[in-house]
Scaffold this motif. Structure first.
Motif, mmCIF file in Angstrom:
data_model
loop_
_atom_site.group_PDB
_atom_site.id
_atom_site.type_symbol
_atom_site.label_atom_id
_atom_site.label_comp_id
_atom_site.label_asym_id
_atom_site.label_seq_id
_atom_site.Cartn_x
_atom_site.Cartn_y
_atom_site.Cartn_z
ATOM 1 N N GLN A 40 21.412 -29.488 10.406
ATOM 2 C CA GLN A 40 20.397 -30.474 10.040
ATOM 3 C C GLN A 40 19.363 -30.627 11.158
ATOM 4 N N ASP A 44 15.394 -29.683 10.790
ATOM 5 C CA ASP A 44 14.378 -30.695 11.081
ATOM 6 C C ASP A 44 13.287 -30.167 12.000
ATOM 7 N N ASP A 49 8.875 -27.722 4.934
ATOM 8 C CA ASP A 49 9.888 -28.524 4.260
ATOM 9 C C ASP A 49 10.824 -27.616 3.454
#
Length: 61
Positions: A40, A44, A49
């Motif tokens: 994660q 990020d 995206d």
């Protein structure tokens, strides 16, 4: 589940295991959670995206 590596107290699995074994045991977090948190954090940092790309390019489960 050992209650987390930073959880104090004397009523968790890690503390009881340390007492039973009688040696220094190092408690670590759940390996699956460590891998998830690492992935994660890496996602990020990406400049696009990823979650928006998945439906665009398709996926199957």
């Amino acid at each position: 589940m050992m209650g987390g590596s930073k959880q104090g107290g004397k009523n968790n699995v890690l503390h009881l295991f340390k007492e039973d074994v009688g040696s220094d045991v190092i408690g670590i977090g759940c390996v699956a959670h460590i891998i998830h948190n690492t992935a994660q954090a890496a996602v990020d940092q990406l400049p696009y995206d990823v979650e928006a790309m998945v439906p665009k390019y398709g996926y199957t489960f």
